[in-house]
Design a protein around this motif. Structure first.
Motif, mmCIF file in Angstrom:
data_model
loop_
_atom_site.group_PDB
_atom_site.id
_atom_site.type_symbol
_atom_site.label_atom_id
_atom_site.label_comp_id
_atom_site.label_asym_id
_atom_site.label_seq_id
_atom_site.Cartn_x
_atom_site.Cartn_y
_atom_site.Cartn_z
ATOM 1 N N PHE A 30 53.470 44.650 46.551
ATOM 2 C CA PHE A 30 53.197 46.080 46.403
ATOM 3 C C PHE A 30 54.450 46.892 46.718
ATOM 4 N N LEU A 36 49.521 48.107 42.713
ATOM 5 C CA LEU A 36 48.433 47.865 43.671
ATOM 6 C C LEU A 36 47.489 46.878 42.990
ATOM 7 N N LEU A 38 44.701 44.644 42.305
ATOM 8 C CA LEU A 38 43.332 44.316 42.721
ATOM 9 C C LEU A 38 42.880 42.962 42.192
ATOM 10 N N MET A 98 46.784 50.086 38.295
ATOM 11 C CA MET A 98 45.700 49.641 39.169
ATOM 12 C C MET A 98 44.432 49.394 38.360
ATOM 13 N N MET A 99 44.173 50.269 37.386
ATOM 14 C CA MET A 99 42.983 50.075 36.561
ATOM 15 C C MET A 99 43.102 48.769 35.762
ATOM 16 N N VAL A 100 44.324 48.463 35.298
ATOM 17 C CA VAL A 100 44.529 47.208 34.567
ATOM 18 C C VAL A 100 44.230 46.015 35.477
ATOM 19 N N LEU A 102 42.326 45.924 37.944
ATOM 20 C CA LEU A 102 40.883 45.881 38.192
ATOM 21 C C LEU A 102 40.183 45.097 37.080
ATOM 22 N N GLY A 103 40.536 45.404 35.827
ATOM 23 C CA GLY A 103 39.973 44.661 34.699
ATOM 24 C C GLY A 103 40.359 43.202 34.755
ATOM 25 N N LEU A 104 41.619 42.961 35.108
ATOM 26 C CA LEU A 104 42.108 41.592 35.199
ATOM 27 C C LEU A 104 41.351 40.826 36.279
ATOM 28 N N GLY A 105 41.102 41.510 37.401
ATOM 29 C CA GLY A 105 40.348 40.868 38.482
ATOM 30 C C GLY A 105 38.967 40.458 38.011
ATOM 31 N N LEU A 106 38.349 41.319 37.217
ATOM 32 C CA LEU A 106 37.029 41.002 36.672
ATOM 33 C C LEU A 106 37.107 39.766 35.779
ATOM 34 N N GLU A 221 37.767 37.982 46.318
ATOM 35 C CA GLU A 221 37.474 39.392 46.071
ATOM 36 C C GLU A 221 36.809 40.028 47.297
ATOM 37 N N PRO A 225 39.343 43.516 50.585
ATOM 38 C CA PRO A 225 39.388 44.793 51.306
ATOM 39 C C PRO A 225 40.153 44.722 52.615
ATOM 40 N N ILE A 228 43.926 44.504 51.798
ATOM 41 C CA ILE A 228 44.535 45.762 51.355
ATOM 42 C C ILE A 228 44.641 46.732 52.518
ATOM 43 N N TRP B 296 38.075 46.219 28.484
ATOM 44 C CA TRP B 296 38.658 47.253 29.338
ATOM 45 C C TRP B 296 40.184 47.211 29.258
ATOM 46 N N MET B 297 40.744 45.974 29.395
ATOM 47 C CA MET B 297 42.201 45.843 29.382
ATOM 48 C C MET B 297 42.758 46.167 28.006
#
Lengths: 295, 340
Positions: A30, A36, A38, A98-100, A102-106, A221, A225, A228, B296-297
């Protein structure tokens, strides 16, 4: 009274070691790249599963640790070069990135759920009689976890302070553009960052499942928390800060668990997060932080 | 034929619930730029409160299910309480998470709040019956209306749509008001918005709480329909479906939200039911989420502004109607009033 306190502090140090290993990797990543990430928890789980597969095929748990670290490093490097850089080149800023992640984490989590058939696997290695030291009773596994955490911390600090690569890493964390202007090969440094933080991430995954003795698709996952929060509390890019924050969080969580019931230990983690937000305006203020990614 | 009718009416209810969520998130993220990755906990608290206040008093720890706020209130009251609960929780979460900080930090914090809420509710059986959740929630007015099951289904679907339409009209009015223009000013140029005297913190909290009320209502409508609610229904990934929907559809406009909600939660999550099952049971469910993540990606990569992007708003030529001014009017007019 004192005995309960002493033993919960000891358990806290064990938990802190696990958090610290993951948080050191997270904070290096980071601090340098400004991503960031996720999906970090998902990569932890990958490391854990690799170690599980290795030991279930009769490979020693020590090699399992190494294999988990290698897997984490490779996966993180591939994600860094293959995914994050693609988005950065298309103009993604820290928030979009960060949103990317998040999707990748999913994607990672549920791929693991599909592969693992949504089962939780037992992971019991290095079992033997507990060690007593006054009121403190720890299993050898827990002692090993603490030792690994300490060794990693010293090694990482040495790497950052004593080697040329460490100097380059610190220079880039301070100012990426200036580092490039001074002739540091920033591309190499970024690659090294992905490998280093990925190795720590994979290793943390293995250490975590050695400690909890089971691994499932959401293992990393659910642990993220705490990681982070430790990284933010310690200050981005500071392994020492991450370790101190991990110690604080680990010990507080365990003391609360010992005195107030295990129910409230998660709430204590929550409380620490609020304290993080209220106590470190310098870390979370918009003004000082850059919006740019260093990839 | 009646099985199909039953199924379609169920889809209509889900569509209405998801559309409420989409409207709420679009107001928060599309108009105000506030990223509410904890959306699902506000929906969840609404559902729990609506369930508990309709189920009747809890009969104690030894009984089949154990919960707080147990009451047996007549039909619209649990729903209203659900909205209130969503708003109240939003206010609490908003106060500490909406401080001025990097937006990626903020998103991470809200995601963490979701995970922690999930752990607490799962672990603390005294709250809402832990991981088993609440079940047997009575359907509102089920006996009072004297309808057959199928007619009741459609009545409920119609009621959900009416409620959704009402919320839409309210939110659209809000988003086109001076307050809505202030939200967009805050989203696009936070510093400039502060400079013309907008209180960013208050605006953010307002939009967070209004979104939370809608979230709570949507949870209430959902739980009164399906009759049960447990932590399995609100994993952190669930917020994601709605986020993906409004991202795919397009932010900052309502056509985009409707399109996105049609595409992602309805078509995308329902279509696999009609595909042949592959592999072991549960594989399809996992793969669904993988695909949601990939969509999403891909959307962030190829169409970051969605299929139907927000139109570039320009000032209405008819300057006699200052209320119709949108887009980038002079700063004083952003507020819909002249500055002192």
């Amino acid at each position: 009274m004192f005995d309960t306190l002493a033993s919960s502090v000891a358990f806290g140090v064990v938990l802190a070691s696990v958090i610290a290993i993951a948080a050191m990797g997270f904070t290096v990543q980071f601090g340098l790249t400004n991503v960031l990430n996720l999906s970090y928890g998902g990569v932890m789980t990958i490391g854990g599963f690799v170690a599980y597969l290795a030991t279930s095929h009769g490979i020693s748990a020590w090699y399992g640790l190494a294999l988990g670290a290698v897997a984490g490093a490779i996966v993180t490097l591939l994600l860094g070069r293959g995914v994050f850089r693609v988005y950065a080149r298309r103009g993604a800023k820290v928030f979009e990135m960060m949103m990317v992640t998040l999707g990748l984490g999913l994607v990672i989590d549920y791929s693991l759920q599909a592969i693992s058939r949504n089962n939780i696997y037992q992971f019991t290695v290095l079992q033997s009689a507990p060690i007593k030291w006054g009121p403190i009773i720890l299993t050898p596994t827990q002692v090993i976890v603490i030792a690994i955490g300490a060794v990693i911390f010293v090694a990482l600090e040495a790497l950052l302070r004593l080697t040329k690569m460490g100097k380059a890493l610190r220079a880039m964390a301070a100012d990426a553009a200036l580092a490039r202007a001074c002739g540091i090969r920033t591309g190499w440094v970024i690659n090294f960052t992905w490998l280093l933080s990925g190795a720590l991430c994979g290793l943390a995954g293995v250490v975590y499942i050695i400690n909890t003795q089971s691994v499932g698709y959401s293992t990393g996952e659910l642990f993220l928390p705490l990681v982070i929060a430790a990284a933010i509390l310690g200050g981005a890019g500071s392994p020492t800060g991450a370790v101190l924050a991990a110690l604080l969080m680990g010990i507080v969580t365990q003391i609360v668990a010992a005195y107030g019931g295990s129910l409230y230990s998660t709430a204590a983690g929550f409380g620490i997060l609020v304290v993080v937000l209220l106590s470190r305006p310098s870390a979370v203020l918009t003004k000082q932080a850059t919006d740019e990614l260093a990839l | 034929m009646s099985a199909w009718s039953f199924y379609i009416s169920t889809l209509v209810v889900y569509f209405a619930v998801d559309l409420m969520s989409g409207i709420s998130l679009n107001l928060q993220y599309g108009y105000a730029g506030v990223v509410n990755l904890a959306y699902i906990i506000f929906q969840a608290v609404g559902a729990y409160v609506a369930a508990a206040t309709a189920l009747g008093p809890s009969t104690g720890p030894a009984s089949f299910q154990h919960y707080i706020f147990g009451a047996n209130l007549p039909f619209p009251v649990p729903l209203l309480l659900a909205g209130l609960a969503g708003g109240a929780l939003s206010a609490v979460v908003g106060v500490f998470s909406l401080r001025r900080m990097r937006r990626d930090y903020q998103g991470a914090v809200l995601l963490i709040v979701t995970l922690i809420a999930l752990q607490v509710v799962t672990a603390d059986v005294g709250l809402f019956n832990g991981s088993n959740g609440l079940t047997g929630v009575p359907q509102p007015l089920a006996s009072g209306l004297g309808l057959g099951p199928l007619a009741y289904q459609w009545t409920y679907a119609a009621w959900a749509l009416v409620l959704c339409a009402g919320l839409y009209l309210v939110v659209r009015r809000l988003s086109r008001s001076a307050w809505g223009r202030a939200l967009r000013a805050m989203r696009d140029q936070e510093d400039a918005a502060t400079a013309i005297g907008l209180n960013i913190t208050v605006l953010r909290l307002q939009v967070f709480v209004i979104g939370g009320v809608i979230a709570g209502l949507s949870g209430g409508v959902l739980v009164e329909y399906i009759g049960a609610w447990s932590p399995g229904a609100w994993g952190y990934a669930e917020s994601f479906v709605i986020f993906t929907a409004i991202f795919v559809g397009g932010l900052g406009n309502y056509r985009g939200v409707v399109l996105g909600v049609m595409l992602v939660p309805i078509i995308f999550l329902e279509l696999p039911r009609f595909l042949p099952q592959v592999g072991y049971p549960g594989l399809m469910d996992s793969l669904e989420w993988v695909v949601i993540g990939l969509v999403w990606m891909a959307c962030l990569l190829f169409r970051p502004r969605g299929l139907l992007p927000e139109r570039r708003l320009v000032a209405n030529r008819d300057t006699s109607d200052l209320g119709a001014l949108t887009g980038r009017p002079r700063l004083a007019r952003v507020l819909g009033r002249t500055l002192p």
